[in-house]
Scaffold this active site. Structure first.
Site, short mmCIF file in Angstrom:
data_model
loop_
_atom_site.label_atom_id
_atom_site.label_comp_id
_atom_site.label_asym_id
_atom_site.label_seq_id
_atom_site.Cartn_x
_atom_site.Cartn_y
_atom_site.Cartn_z
N GLY A 12 47.71 -0.81 -23.39
CA GLY A 12 46.24 -0.74 -23.27
C GLY A 12 45.65 0.64 -23.45
O GLY A 12 44.54 0.90 -23.02
N SER A 13 46.40 1.54 -24.13
CA SER A 13 45.83 2.89 -24.31
C SER A 13 44.59 2.85 -25.21
O SER A 13 43.65 3.62 -25.00
CB SER A 13 46.88 3.86 -24.86
OG SER A 13 47.20 3.55 -26.19
N ASN A 14 44.59 1.94 -26.16
CA ASN A 14 43.40 1.84 -27.03
C ASN A 14 42.23 1.19 -26.30
O ASN A 14 41.08 1.61 -26.46
CB ASN A 14 43.74 1.09 -28.32
CG ASN A 14 44.54 1.96 -29.26
OD1 ASN A 14 43.99 2.85 -29.90
ND2 ASN A 14 45.85 1.76 -29.30
N MET A 93 49.31 -8.87 -29.75
CA MET A 93 50.51 -9.14 -30.54
C MET A 93 50.69 -10.62 -30.88
O MET A 93 51.81 -11.10 -30.93
CB MET A 93 51.74 -8.60 -29.79
CG MET A 93 51.67 -7.11 -29.62
SD MET A 93 51.38 -6.27 -31.19
CE MET A 93 51.72 -4.60 -30.75
N ARG A 94 49.59 -11.31 -31.11
CA ARG A 94 49.67 -12.71 -31.55
C ARG A 94 48.78 -12.91 -32.76
O ARG A 94 47.81 -12.18 -32.95
CB ARG A 94 49.22 -13.66 -30.45
CG ARG A 94 50.31 -13.84 -29.44
CD ARG A 94 49.97 -14.91 -28.45
NE ARG A 94 50.95 -14.84 -27.41
CZ ARG A 94 51.93 -15.73 -27.24
NH1 ARG A 94 52.04 -16.77 -28.02
NH2 ARG A 94 52.81 -15.57 -26.27
N ILE A 95 49.13 -13.94 -33.50
CA ILE A 95 48.36 -14.27 -34.70
C ILE A 95 47.33 -15.31 -34.31
O ILE A 95 47.67 -16.41 -33.84
CB ILE A 95 49.32 -14.77 -35.80
CG1 ILE A 95 50.25 -13.60 -36.18
CG2 ILE A 95 48.55 -15.28 -37.02
CD1 ILE A 95 51.47 -13.99 -36.93
N LEU A 96 46.06 -14.96 -34.46
CA LEU A 96 45.00 -15.87 -34.03
C LEU A 96 44.98 -17.12 -34.89
O LEU A 96 45.21 -17.06 -36.10
CB LEU A 96 43.63 -15.17 -34.12
CG LEU A 96 43.37 -14.07 -33.08
CD1 LEU A 96 42.03 -13.38 -33.37
CD2 LEU A 96 43.38 -14.62 -31.66
N ASN A 110 40.96 -5.72 -36.16
CA ASN A 110 42.30 -5.45 -35.66
C ASN A 110 42.68 -4.01 -35.97
O ASN A 110 42.32 -3.48 -37.01
CB ASN A 110 43.30 -6.40 -36.33
CG ASN A 110 44.73 -6.15 -35.86
OD1 ASN A 110 44.98 -6.01 -34.66
ND2 ASN A 110 45.67 -6.07 -36.79
N HIS A 112 45.82 -1.59 -36.68
CA HIS A 112 47.23 -1.69 -37.10
C HIS A 112 47.79 -0.28 -37.33
O HIS A 112 47.14 0.54 -37.98
CB HIS A 112 47.34 -2.54 -38.38
CG HIS A 112 48.76 -2.77 -38.78
ND1 HIS A 112 49.58 -3.68 -38.13
CD2 HIS A 112 49.53 -2.17 -39.72
CE1 HIS A 112 50.78 -3.65 -38.67
NE2 HIS A 112 50.78 -2.74 -39.63
#
Ligand code: GAR
EC number: 2.1.2.2
Length: 197
Positions: A12-14, A93-96, A110, A112
């Site tokens: 959660g640093s971002n 880390m999941r694909i919506l 997103n 990346h």
């Protein structure tokens, strides 16, 4: 105000950087209505709580990178309930599922950790390091159905020096992310990058 939901799976640093920028008034017109995580113990949830932001774990109801049909419905219902205008994937880390990417077309961004279209998918910093490229970086892009494939909004380059280790490179890429992502969100708040177009 643009009702914004952050999705995060890990450290959660971002997310923290976004919340700090908002607190400092650097994200005009952006209202962070919730942080959602697919991991019950994600540090990102704790960070949101510290900032007084609603933080919720939502079960995707499937292991791995995808959602079950039920899980996809559950996420969509919650985003609708929160009246989300804008969704930020900050280490999610999941694909919506298509039900969400189509409903929020060009309203989901997103982050990346590579200069897309190079090094899509997992462990992008390591992929770049192992490949021996001299320049890598990070990208913010709109999310569509293709993994790390949506329209690129902005990028920040990071030079890989001969003395860099994977760890030092990770630090440099994260530092670049902490500048890039809030700057894109600020531009969205200011209407310089239109949503939903
Ligand atoms: C960031 O490096 C982000 O680019 C990456 O996860 C990290 C999250 O860090 N995202 C992806 O790899 C998505 N494919 P954080 O939890 O400290 O913000």
């Amino acid at each position: 105000m643009i009702k914004t939901v952050i999705l995060a799976s890990g450290k959660g640093s971002n997310a923290k950087k976004i919340l700090e920028c908002q607190k400092l008034g650097k994200l005009p017109n952006i209202e962070i209505v919730a942080l959602i995580s697919d991991k019950e113990d994600a540090n990102a949830l704790k960070i949101a709580k510290e900032f007084g932001v609603k933080s919720v774990y939502l079960d995707p109801m499937r292991k791995g990178a995808f959602f079950s049909e039920e899980g996809a419905k559950f996420y969509l219902e919650n985003l609708e309930f929160l009246c989300a205008d804008f969704i930020v994937l900050a280490g999610f880390m999941r694909i919506l599922p298509p039900s969400i990417t189509s409903k929020y077309a060009n309203k989901i961004i997103n982050l990346h950790p590579s200069l897309l279209p190079s090094f899509k998918g997992k462990d992008a910093i390591k992929q770049a390091f192992d490949c021996g490229v001299k320049i890598t970086g990070c990208t913010v892009h709109f999310v569509n159905d293709e993994l790390d494939g949506g329209k690129i909004i902005d990028q920040k380059a990071v030079e890989i020096m001969p003395e860099d280790t994977l760890e030092s490179l990770e630090e440099k890429v994260h530092a670049a992310e902490h500048v890039l992502l809030p700057s894109v969100i600020a531009k969205i708040g200011e209407g310089k990058i239109p949503l939903g177009k």
